[in-house]
Design a protein around this motif. Structure first.
Motif, PDB file in Angstrom:
ATOM      1  N   GLU A 158     -19.443 -22.234  -6.645  1.00  0.00           N
ATOM      2  CA  GLU A 158     -19.463 -21.067  -7.524  1.00  0.00           C
ATOM      3  C   GLU A 158     -20.879 -20.562  -7.788  1.00  0.00           C
ATOM      4  OE1 GLU A 158     -17.015 -19.283  -8.521  1.00  0.00           O
ATOM      5  OE2 GLU A 158     -15.454 -20.567  -7.683  1.00  0.00           O
ATOM      6  N   LEU A 167     -21.969 -18.737  -4.642  1.00  0.00           N
ATOM      7  CA  LEU A 167     -21.200 -17.493  -4.496  1.00  0.00           C
ATOM      8  C   LEU A 167     -21.710 -16.412  -5.442  1.00  0.00           C
ATOM      9  CD1 LEU A 167     -17.560 -18.866  -4.137  1.00  0.00           C
ATOM     10  CD2 LEU A 167     -18.821 -17.578  -2.409  1.00  0.00           C
ATOM     11  N   ALA A 168     -22.093 -16.812  -6.636  1.00  0.00           N
ATOM     12  CA  ALA A 168     -22.555 -15.843  -7.629  1.00  0.00           C
ATOM     13  C   ALA A 168     -23.838 -15.153  -7.200  1.00  0.00           C
ATOM     14  CB  ALA A 168     -22.740 -16.535  -8.975  1.00  0.00           C
ATOM     15  N   LEU A 227     -24.433 -14.154  -4.139  1.00  0.00           N
ATOM     16  CA  LEU A 227     -24.125 -13.212  -3.056  1.00  0.00           C
ATOM     17  C   LEU A 227     -23.569 -11.911  -3.598  1.00  0.00           C
ATOM     18  CD1 LEU A 227     -22.390 -15.632  -0.523  1.00  0.00           C
ATOM     19  CD2 LEU A 227     -24.683 -14.640  -0.309  1.00  0.00           C
ATOM     20  N   LYS A 228     -23.636 -10.868  -2.800  1.00  0.00           N
ATOM     21  CA  LYS A 228     -23.035  -9.596  -3.159  1.00  0.00           C
ATOM     22  C   LYS A 228     -21.513  -9.759  -3.164  1.00  0.00           C
ATOM     23  CE  LYS A 228     -26.940  -7.093  -1.213  1.00  0.00           C
ATOM     24  NZ  LYS A 228     -27.443  -6.190  -0.157  1.00  0.00           N
ATOM     25  N   PRO A 229     -20.803  -9.149  -4.101  1.00  0.00           N
ATOM     26  CA  PRO A 229     -19.352  -9.352  -4.229  1.00  0.00           C
ATOM     27  C   PRO A 229     -18.573  -9.107  -2.944  1.00  0.00           C
ATOM     28  CG  PRO A 229     -20.202  -8.162  -6.122  1.00  0.00           C
ATOM     29  CD  PRO A 229     -21.339  -8.267  -5.151  1.00  0.00           C
ATOM     30  N   ARG A 273     -18.570 -12.332  -0.529  1.00  0.00           N
ATOM     31  CA  ARG A 273     -18.341 -13.677  -1.053  1.00  0.00           C
ATOM     32  C   ARG A 273     -17.214 -14.431  -0.353  1.00  0.00           C
ATOM     33  NH1 ARG A 273     -19.211 -12.112  -7.473  1.00  0.00           N
ATOM     34  NH2 ARG A 273     -21.480 -11.811  -7.291  1.00  0.00           N
ATOM     35  N   GLU A 290     -29.749 -14.181  -1.150  1.00  0.00           N
ATOM     36  CA  GLU A 290     -29.055 -13.050  -1.786  1.00  0.00           C
ATOM     37  C   GLU A 290     -28.849 -11.883  -0.830  1.00  0.00           C
ATOM     38  OE1 GLU A 290     -30.691 -15.500  -5.075  1.00  0.00           O
ATOM     39  OE2 GLU A 290     -31.391 -14.842  -3.105  1.00  0.00           O
ATOM     40  N   ASP A 312     -25.900 -10.405   3.951  1.00  0.00           N
ATOM     41  CA  ASP A 312     -24.920  -9.342   3.717  1.00  0.00           C
ATOM     42  C   ASP A 312     -24.528  -8.564   4.969  1.00  0.00           C
ATOM     43  OD1 ASP A 312     -27.320  -8.060   4.145  1.00  0.00           O
ATOM     44  OD2 ASP A 312     -27.306  -6.900   2.270  1.00  0.00           O
ATOM     45  N   TYR A 332     -25.756 -21.478   5.900  1.00  0.00           N
ATOM     46  CA  TYR A 332     -24.792 -20.481   5.454  1.00  0.00           C
ATOM     47  C   TYR A 332     -24.743 -19.381   6.505  1.00  0.00           C
ATOM     48  CZ  TYR A 332     -25.409 -22.963   1.052  1.00  0.00           C
ATOM     49  OH  TYR A 332     -25.471 -23.946   0.094  1.00  0.00           O
ATOM     50  N   TYR A 376     -22.652 -15.812   7.983  1.00  0.00           N
ATOM     51  CA  TYR A 376     -21.687 -14.709   7.874  1.00  0.00           C
ATOM     52  C   TYR A 376     -21.328 -14.320   9.304  1.00  0.00           C
ATOM     53  CZ  TYR A 376     -19.983 -10.007   6.456  1.00  0.00           C
ATOM     54  OH  TYR A 376     -19.240  -8.869   6.258  1.00  0.00           O
TER      55      TYR A 376
END
Length: 469
Positions: free
Chosen positions: A169, A172-173, A175-177, A180, A319, A322, A337, A339
């Protein structure tokens, strides 16, 4: 007069002999290049203007058939990923590493090394020197077994199953919504990776299906870069004194960085000293009250200075994870991490390279042919060829390197290779001086041998016989 104009005025023509070909593809014109000052600072414009003075492509040789040298065939050494370096090097008892095979070929005056299909993960450079040289009739040949693909790299494989959805959590907080639910995490030590590399050119490379994935950054690719501040409190290095004068410090011109949870692994990358020089610079800390960035010394004793064309971006900012394909490493916890650009499956080939290894170096050697291998997926160069005579890299697939390849010598270079090199971070423009020197030498060779229209083809130079392929 440009090289193109000079060659056109010479009325060059293609030349074909039994042993070599010369083919010149002359550009009619180059399309205009529009570069935003904040993105490239005019370097790209000047580069393409210089390139326009050179031939588009010069083919000087054609592939040799690796089976066309009976003397080398009689000295065949086999290598297989499941072999043993204590073995004899025969087809039924192959060696395990190309290094052992090249060492076995030392002093033999040429040999043929056949690599069976599979992965060869290098931890050190394969060095070919004068003691490994072949002869004109018996070159040193490194080639693939027919119908098989040897893959040379310097990387670790990460199974797709090692990545799991991010559920922490706290992370996740940050990162950009909108991303996530799309970021995955992998515990690198759990898959045997304990060297996490460094954030610098060639320091760490993540490849997905042979395509280099970008480290997370701000601003993103395609967005305006950050212009360096006029507020330079310390330029780091002082050329007039010839020494470092302290940590460099510049004012913040984009306050987005003040929103991040800071760590000691964020870097700047860009034109910090001169618009044509891209540097990585480690950031030691942010002075939030003064609104400045403080960092350790710069590469190659450069001093920071302001110019409206000097721009940079931040690298390795969690952060800013994205964009599909971006990744980030927390080097304190060993977690990566990612994406991914698509849903990962067991069919995906995921490689992580952190050890700087130039895969194959050939120096002061003669009569060497490297044929039909898949090479790359490393930090460093695929090939480095220096001061060699008749060293040919042919029909190879070069992919996913940070250093590309370098060549020097007489009749040394690529032919019929598929080149797909990717860099993580910025790129460096080629050595135009070296290209122009080669073009000058080629023109001199053409003039000396009468390779212009209306002249007969010169006598075949003293090179190995080349059977039909």
């Amino acid at each position: 007069m440009s090289q193109v104009e000079k060659m056109i005025n010479m009325h060059l023509r293609p030349v074909v002999t039994d042993n070599y070909e010369i083919e010149l593809n002359m550009p009619k014109a180059y399309p205009p290049i529009e570069a935003r000052p904040t993105e490239e600072g005019g370097v790209r414009d000047r580069f393409f203007k210089s390139v326009a003075e050179l031939p588009d492509e010069i083919t000087v040789v054609r592939p040799f058939c690796p089976n066309g040298f009976p003397e080398a065939n009689a000295k065949t050494i086999y290598v297989a990923p499941d072999g043993c370096d204590c073995a004899e090097g025969t087809k039924d008892s192959p060696l395990k590493t190309p290094h052992a095979a090249v060492e076995k070929a030392r002093g033999m005056g040429g040999a043929k090394i056949i690599l069976r299909g599979g992965d060869y993960n290098f931890t050190k450079t394969l060095e070919i020197g004068p003691e490994h040289s072949g002869t004109k009739s018996c070159p040193l040949i490194i080639t693939a077994e027919k119908g098989e693909t040897p893959r040379i790299s310097a990387s670790n494989t990460i199974p797709a199953s090692a990545f799991a959805p991010l559920t922490d959590e706290k992370m996740l907080a940050r990162l950009k919504p909108e991303v996530r639910g799309k970021v995955l995490v992998c515990d690198l030590p759990s898959v045997g990776i304990t060297d996490f590399g460094k954030v610098k050119e060639g320091g760490a490379v993540l490849l997905l299906n042979n395509v280099s994935q970008p480290i997370c950054r701000y601003p993103n690719v395609g967005e305006d870069l950050i212009v360096i501040s006029k507020d330079i409190y310390c330029k780091g290095w002082d050329h007039s004194l010839g020494r470092e004068i302290g940590p460099w410090e510049i004012g913040i011109t984009d306050e987005k960085c003040l929103e991040w949870e800071w760590n000691d692994d964020i870097h700047l990358f860009g034109a910090l000293a001169y618009e044509w020089t891209r540097l990585y610079a480690h950031i030691d800390h942010l002075d939030r009250e003064k609104k400045s960035i403080v960092g350790s010394h710069l590469f190659d004793r450069q001093e920071i200075h302001y110019d409206h064309l000097n721009t940079y971006f931040f690298v390795n900012v969690f952060e800013e994870l994205d964009v599909p394909g971006e990744w980030y490493i927390d080097r304190k916890t060993g977690k990566m991490y990612f994406y991914p650009p698509h849903e990962l499956t067991e069919k995906d080939d995921i490689r992580f390279s952190t050890k700087f290894v130039n895969l194959i170096t050939c120096k002061d050697a003669e009569n060497v042919i490297i044929d039909s291998i898949d090479i790359g997926r490393n930090c460093g160069s695929a090939f480095r060829v220096f001061d060699c005579r008749q060293a040919l890299i042919q029909r190879c697939h070069v992919i996913g390197t940070n250093g590309g390849s370098e060549f020097g010598g007489e009749a040394a270079g690529y032919y019929a290779c598929e080149l797909t090199t990717n860099t993580s971070g910025g790129g460096w423009h080629p050595n135009l001086a070296g290209q122009k020197k080669f073009a000058d030498e080629l023109v001199a060779f053409i003039e000396a041998n009468g390779l212009t229209e209306g002249n007969d083809t010169p006598d075949t130079p003293d090179t190995p016989d080349t059977p039909d392929t």
